[in-house]
Design a protein around this motif. Structure first.
Motif, PDB file in Angstrom:
ATOM      1  N   ARG A 116       0.833  -1.211   0.000  1.00  0.00           N
ATOM      2  CA  ARG A 116       0.000   0.000   0.000  1.00  0.00           C
ATOM      3  C   ARG A 116       0.869   1.263   0.000  1.00  0.00           C
ATOM      4  N   ASP A 117       1.906   1.285   0.842  1.00  0.00           N
ATOM      5  CA  ASP A 117       2.809   2.443   0.881  1.00  0.00           C
ATOM      6  C   ASP A 117       3.481   2.652  -0.471  1.00  0.00           C
ATOM      7  N   THR A 124       0.873   4.016  -3.082  1.00  0.00           N
ATOM      8  CA  THR A 124       0.356   5.362  -2.817  1.00  0.00           C
ATOM      9  C   THR A 124       1.440   6.426  -2.714  1.00  0.00           C
ATOM     10  N   HIS A 125       2.699   6.021  -2.852  1.00  0.00           N
ATOM     11  CA  HIS A 125       3.811   6.975  -2.766  1.00  0.00           C
ATOM     12  C   HIS A 125       3.876   7.852  -4.017  1.00  0.00           C
ATOM     13  N   THR A 170       3.586   9.983  -7.269  1.00  0.00           N
ATOM     14  CA  THR A 170       2.721   9.963  -8.459  1.00  0.00           C
ATOM     15  C   THR A 170       3.113   8.856  -9.434  1.00  0.00           C
ATOM     16  N   ILE A 230      -5.787   5.549  -7.776  1.00  0.00           N
ATOM     17  CA  ILE A 230      -5.796   5.631  -6.323  1.00  0.00           C
ATOM     18  C   ILE A 230      -6.062   4.221  -5.795  1.00  0.00           C
ATOM     19  N   VAL A 231      -5.796   4.026  -4.524  1.00  0.00           N
ATOM     20  CA  VAL A 231      -6.112   2.763  -3.857  1.00  0.00           C
ATOM     21  C   VAL A 231      -7.236   3.042  -2.870  1.00  0.00           C
ATOM     22  N   GLU A 232      -8.308   2.259  -2.981  1.00  0.00           N
ATOM     23  CA  GLU A 232      -9.438   2.365  -2.062  1.00  0.00           C
ATOM     24  C   GLU A 232      -9.730   0.977  -1.500  1.00  0.00           C
ATOM     25  N   LEU A 286      -7.721  -1.149  -6.559  1.00  0.00           N
ATOM     26  CA  LEU A 286      -7.035  -0.064  -7.237  1.00  0.00           C
ATOM     27  C   LEU A 286      -8.068   0.549  -8.180  1.00  0.00           C
ATOM     28  N   GLU A 339     -10.316  12.964  -6.716  1.00  0.00           N
ATOM     29  CA  GLU A 339      -9.246  12.430  -5.870  1.00  0.00           C
ATOM     30  C   GLU A 339      -8.014  12.063  -6.695  1.00  0.00           C
ATOM     31  N   ARG A 355      -4.233  13.773  -6.548  1.00  0.00           N
ATOM     32  CA  ARG A 355      -3.002  13.011  -6.330  1.00  0.00           C
ATOM     33  C   ARG A 355      -1.930  13.389  -7.352  1.00  0.00           C
TER      34      ARG A 355
END
Length: 141
Positions: free
Chosen positions: A10-11, A14-15, A17, A39-41, A45, A100, A104
């Motif tokens: 996840r990190d 989401t790091h 762009t 994005i991750v929700e 993805l 969103e 980002r």
């Protein structure tokens, strides 16, 4: 088994762009790869695409997907996701995700601008539901 709920995965996703390189099959059987903003929700993805684009038409025919997000400099790393997609044309969901995603990649000051530009009729919210996640971190170690 690795999943999108794994903290390191996840990190990584989401790091900054980083873009996802999405693989799909064109109508004539050719393999195609194209970058997308995402994005991750939760455990999905999410990205947007036009309903009439090559991606939109491909996923309407066949909901299978593979994508890769990578770090293109030392220590080099990647996360590959294989799975299936669901698509939505819900206007509220489309505007929310487009805003969103725009925030980002273009910054919070331009999020609304990109949401209004990309969250319109004819666009789709594409949700990737992973069946397999493969992560390779610190490839140079």
């Amino acid at each position: 088994m690795v999943s999108l709920t794994d903290t390191a995965v996840r990190d990584f996703l989401t790091h900054g762009t980083r873009t996802a390189k999405v693989a799909f099959v064109a109508a004539d059987g050719r393999p195609v790869v194209t970058p997308v903003w995402f994005i991750v929700e939760g455990e999905e993805l999410v990205f947007n695409t036009g309903k009439s684009t090559m991606k939109g038409r491909a996923f309407a025919r066949d909901g299978r997907i593979a994508l890769c997000v990578d770090l293109e400099e030392p220590p080099y790393a990647s996360v590959q996701i294989q799975g299936t997609v669901t698509m939505s044309e819900d206007p509220d969901e489309l505007l929310r995700t487009a805003t969103e995603i725009g925030g980002r990649y273009m910054g919070p000051d331009r999020a609304e601008e990109f949401g209004k530009r990309n969250g319109v009729p004819g666009e789709l919210v594409v949700r990737v539901r992973p069946s397999r996640v493969v992560a390779h971190f610190d490839v140079t170690a």
